[in-house]
Design a protein around this motif. Structure first.
Motif, mmCIF file in Angstrom:
data_model
loop_
_atom_site.group_PDB
_atom_site.id
_atom_site.type_symbol
_atom_site.label_atom_id
_atom_site.label_comp_id
_atom_site.label_asym_id
_atom_site.label_seq_id
_atom_site.Cartn_x
_atom_site.Cartn_y
_atom_site.Cartn_z
ATOM 1 N N ASN A 88 -1.293 -106.777 21.887
ATOM 2 C CA ASN A 88 -1.867 -107.950 20.714
ATOM 3 C C ASN A 88 -1.060 -108.903 20.844
ATOM 4 O OD1 ASN A 88 -2.762 -104.954 20.208
ATOM 5 N ND2 ASN A 88 -4.629 -105.800 19.398
ATOM 6 N N TYR A 114 2.043 -99.247 25.104
ATOM 7 C CA TYR A 114 2.155 -99.964 23.903
ATOM 8 C C TYR A 114 2.697 -99.213 23.289
ATOM 9 C CZ TYR A 114 -2.092 -101.149 25.041
ATOM 10 O OH TYR A 114 -3.406 -101.631 25.694
ATOM 11 N N ILE B 87 -6.820 -109.771 28.896
ATOM 12 C CA ILE B 87 -6.358 -108.306 28.145
ATOM 13 C C ILE B 87 -5.490 -109.929 26.650
ATOM 14 C CG2 ILE B 87 -3.529 -108.955 28.903
ATOM 15 C CD1 ILE B 87 -5.358 -105.693 27.485
ATOM 16 N N SER B 90 -7.827 -111.832 21.701
ATOM 17 C CA SER B 90 -7.192 -110.843 20.682
ATOM 18 C C SER B 90 -8.198 -110.076 21.040
ATOM 19 C CB SER B 90 -6.544 -111.306 19.337
ATOM 20 O OG SER B 90 -7.319 -111.529 18.232
ATOM 21 N N SER B 93 -7.530 -107.022 23.518
ATOM 22 C CA SER B 93 -7.481 -106.256 23.201
ATOM 23 C C SER B 93 -7.105 -105.752 22.076
ATOM 24 C CB SER B 93 -5.363 -107.087 22.631
ATOM 25 O OG SER B 93 -5.255 -107.650 22.154
ATOM 26 N N ASP B 94 -7.778 -106.012 21.094
ATOM 27 C CA ASP B 94 -8.122 -104.539 20.159
ATOM 28 C C ASP B 94 -9.130 -103.505 20.548
ATOM 29 O OD1 ASP B 94 -7.040 -106.451 18.068
ATOM 30 O OD2 ASP B 94 -8.853 -106.770 17.234
ATOM 31 N N ALA B 96 -9.165 -102.954 24.041
ATOM 32 C CA ALA B 96 -8.764 -102.032 24.226
ATOM 33 C C ALA B 96 -7.382 -100.790 23.534
ATOM 34 C CB ALA B 96 -6.915 -102.240 25.421
ATOM 35 N N ARG B 97 -7.181 -101.313 22.568
ATOM 36 C CA ARG B 97 -6.778 -100.065 21.103
ATOM 37 C C ARG B 97 -6.864 -99.205 20.709
ATOM 38 N NH1 ARG B 97 -1.492 -99.691 18.219
ATOM 39 N NH2 ARG B 97 -0.474 -101.152 20.000
ATOM 40 N N THR B 100 -6.727 -96.572 23.514
ATOM 41 C CA THR B 100 -6.297 -96.245 23.587
ATOM 42 C C THR B 100 -5.832 -94.770 22.635
ATOM 43 O OG1 THR B 100 -4.828 -97.747 23.893
ATOM 44 C CG2 THR B 100 -3.171 -96.113 24.016
ATOM 45 N N GLU B 104 -5.595 -90.844 21.901
ATOM 46 C CA GLU B 104 -4.615 -89.873 21.814
ATOM 47 C C GLU B 104 -4.508 -88.193 21.612
ATOM 48 O OE1 GLU B 104 -2.295 -92.226 19.801
ATOM 49 O OE2 GLU B 104 -0.027 -90.775 20.058
ATOM 50 N N GLN B 109 -5.170 -90.478 30.458
ATOM 51 C CA GLN B 109 -4.336 -92.106 30.527
ATOM 52 C C GLN B 109 -5.400 -92.313 30.879
ATOM 53 O OE1 GLN B 109 -0.999 -91.296 33.054
ATOM 54 N NE2 GLN B 109 -0.434 -92.888 31.775
ATOM 55 N N LEU B 110 -4.914 -94.099 29.623
ATOM 56 C CA LEU B 110 -5.688 -95.319 30.239
ATOM 57 C C LEU B 110 -5.081 -95.920 31.407
ATOM 58 C CD1 LEU B 110 -8.421 -97.034 29.528
ATOM 59 C CD2 LEU B 110 -6.138 -98.560 27.674
ATOM 60 N N LEU B 111 -6.081 -96.536 32.180
ATOM 61 C CA LEU B 111 -6.151 -97.373 33.285
ATOM 62 C C LEU B 111 -6.622 -98.847 32.757
ATOM 63 C CD1 LEU B 111 -5.970 -95.741 36.990
ATOM 64 C CD2 LEU B 111 -4.437 -97.418 35.645
ATOM 65 N N LEU B 112 -5.707 -99.386 32.619
ATOM 66 C CA LEU B 112 -6.457 -100.849 32.129
ATOM 67 C C LEU B 112 -6.269 -102.085 33.620
ATOM 68 C CD1 LEU B 112 -7.175 -102.307 29.597
ATOM 69 C CD2 LEU B 112 -5.144 -102.937 29.129
#
Lengths: 357, 357
Positions: A88, A114, B87, B90, B93-94, B96-97, B100, B104, B109-112
């Motif tokens: 981020n 990350y 990416i 933001s 990317s938020d 994406a987070r 992720t 958990e 697993q993430l493939l971005l």
DNA sequence: CTGTCGAGTGTTATCGATACCATAATGTCG
DNA sequence: CGACATTATGGTATCGATAACACTCGACAG
């Protein structure tokens, strides 16, 4: 509609979600699976004619190559792993983009993780990544757990550490001295006549780049004979804009006569500036504020923010390039290398001695 | 130093970069490879005693599980693919987070990948991703090339489209109506008395969310009887802060009496505001400006920016959750579902009718 | 005491592509 | 014109784990 070879009793609809294999494509075209495999690679020797027929069949059947099978037999996963503290943060996402761009057309794919600035999280991620057998790995920073270092050593793949100059590099490095960069900024501002320096950064040593910047600040201020700097630690890294605003309030309460404040990043600097303006202070009239990282916002906002420009994108590109190099001449020539990336002071309105334009 | 079974003539140093296999760990412990494999999975039945001995050996030898081999035989890659436009933005990317975080402890697993807002790039990336046999895939938006749709259909994995409400959904959707959201903002501002509306966005239809926002703007303005909105297209999406600044200059040249300007994103809104201030205009005194997306900067900057808050992180989390659901009850129950995520108008200083605080 | 059960473990056959080597067909050159 | 490259292709073993099934052994019911 031929149905001579259906495996068991499974569905056999036209274009259904079948799992098609190379062998089936091969049978369809009338060649061997090996030839189909070759057709997918540019170097292999397959006649143009055959390749064309194969590719047409691939298209018609909707076959998609299975790399997980391929990488098992070829012993090449086609992955490059990269770990960044946070996605981020635009500095790091620029680095990620640099890596991605450098990997374009190499047939390598990026596996991104990350770490949240935590060494333990990094350790976990390193293990998770290594399970995919990446051909190389890019890390941010130089502090890793002992187990992480052991795993990396054992993996026998090139490692690139970025964004810092680790004391004890694992392998390759693409970075710069955060403390030197911050010191340079201190000197640049001191030469403009500033004497009372303040610093805003995060707590603890979780963010090693942050603590390097802080020590660079401290050292430079002392070397210039300007006494110990006034330092405020605020919040767990990464510091947000909001925390930057809160931090400057604390700092000014404690040392009201501070002339210039350096912040661990542009984001906190921006927050600090906005908070000052909200309180009716003039920046740079009443107080000067500088950041670090040269985020987009810093050149746009009003006042524009003095900062250190770092080549984030270039760090990514070069790290990936270094890795590709190491993979090319893989002949044990482990010529570990340290690549210094540039940085420069960018003086802008937020520390202008004369009124801003 | 036993050397009974060295394969050929290769190195055999102590803890060198050997490729260790499960079989070797098994031999070391005195069990079969299968048992070692079981020890790595929580569900499998291995006695506590054996598992402990195996894990000690794993530690001592520095063995790291090889998932690429595992996924071939188990037919489960352990990957989830996600494609976002960029990416460096933001908002994404938020998301994406969020993905992720939701993944958990699922072992996935993430493939971005980044599409750069281009459908052709998306098509390429979809193919690249499918070659890794992901178990599910998350896309941004609802426009895809025909071939992309074909590949996805053929892949037979759950697909989640996000950030929009596609007219013709592939499978699952987690998103909201960008045009409705923008219309809501128009109505909120109209109810404050604004009448002459301007709009700043990017060119072309590359950014479908952007064009939906634009049409929502247009429609709302017309429905309110405020005539056609004044619209400026500037630059290829994503519009930068700087372009936002340039765009508002053009807009005000053409329609100097504009009262309020809505921007496709907070970033362009911020650029526009800063440019106005640089030119001595008061925001919101002389002109009001609003954005979209509720980026961190918008609540911090001065004046703070009126915007639409979108639950970016939640979109990611929910998209991933939807996927996990679909993978759980994989029993053909393709209950395609459309999940609406919330958004809300956030009125701030940049459109305040009375002077800002 | 026999049969059934289940926990714990081993054996074997893949998963789907590629490395490696063999082979057939076509030149090529002294 | 025969020995030898060169190109295009096929056959087979294999990469390293796991699925599927078989087996062992003790517990326990009838």
């Amino acid at each position: 509609m031929k149905n001579e070879d259906q495996p068991k009793d499974k569905r056999l609809k036209p274009g259904d979600a079948q799992k098609l294999t190379m062998a089936e494509v091969a049978k369809y075209v009338g060649v061997s699976a090996m030839t189909v495999s070759r057709a997918f690679r540019q170097d292999a020797s397959v006649s143009e004619e055959t390749r064309k027929r194969i590719m047409e069949a691939v298209d018609a059947l909707g076959y998609v190559l299975d790399l997980s099978a391929g990488s098992l037999s070829s012993r090449r996963s086609g992955f490059i792993a990269a770990l960044v503290p946070s996605i981020n943060n635009s500095n790091f996402s620029d680095t990620a983009r640099g890596i991605t761009d450098a990997l374009e057309n190499t047939g390598l794919q990026l596996l991104l993780g990350y770490t949240d600035y935590a060494a333990e999280k990094e350790e976990e991620l390193i293990e998770a990544m290594l399970r995919r057998r990446p051909e190389g790995i890019i890390l941010t920073g130089g502090s890793h757990t002992a187990r992480a270092r052991r795993m990396l050593a054992k993996a026998g793949i090139p490692v690139v550490e970025t964004w810092e100059l680790p004391e004890d590099p694992i392998n390759h490095v693409v970075g710069f001295s955060n403390s030197e960069a911050m010191a340079l900024l201190v000197r640049a501002l001191a030469s403009q006549g500033y004497q009372k320096f303040g610093y805003i950064g995060g707590t603890t040593a979780r963010d090693t780049r942050g603590s390097q910047r802080r020590s660079g600040f401290q050292k430079a201020v002392e070397e210039l004979g300007l006494g110990p700097g006034r330092m405020i630690s605020f919040g767990v890294p990464p510091i947000t804009m909001e925390q930057g605003g809160q931090a400057i309030v604390s700092l000014l309460e404690r040392w009201p006569d501070t002339e210039v404040v350096l912040c661990v990043s542009d984001l906190s600097a921006f927050g600090a500036i906005m908070e000052c303006k909200r309180r009716g202070m003039k920046v740079p009239g009443d107080i000067a504020i500088a950041g670090f990282g040269d985020y987009e916002i810093s050149s746009i906002c009003h006042p524009s923010i003095t900062t250190i420009n770092v080549d984030c994108y270039g760090i990514g590109r070069q790290a990936a390039a270094r890795l590709l190099d190491a993979l090319q001449g893989s002949g044990e020539a482990t010529g570990d290398e340290i690549i210094l990336t540039g940085y420069r002071v960018v003086l802008r309105e937020s520390t202008g001695r004369s009124a801003a334009r």
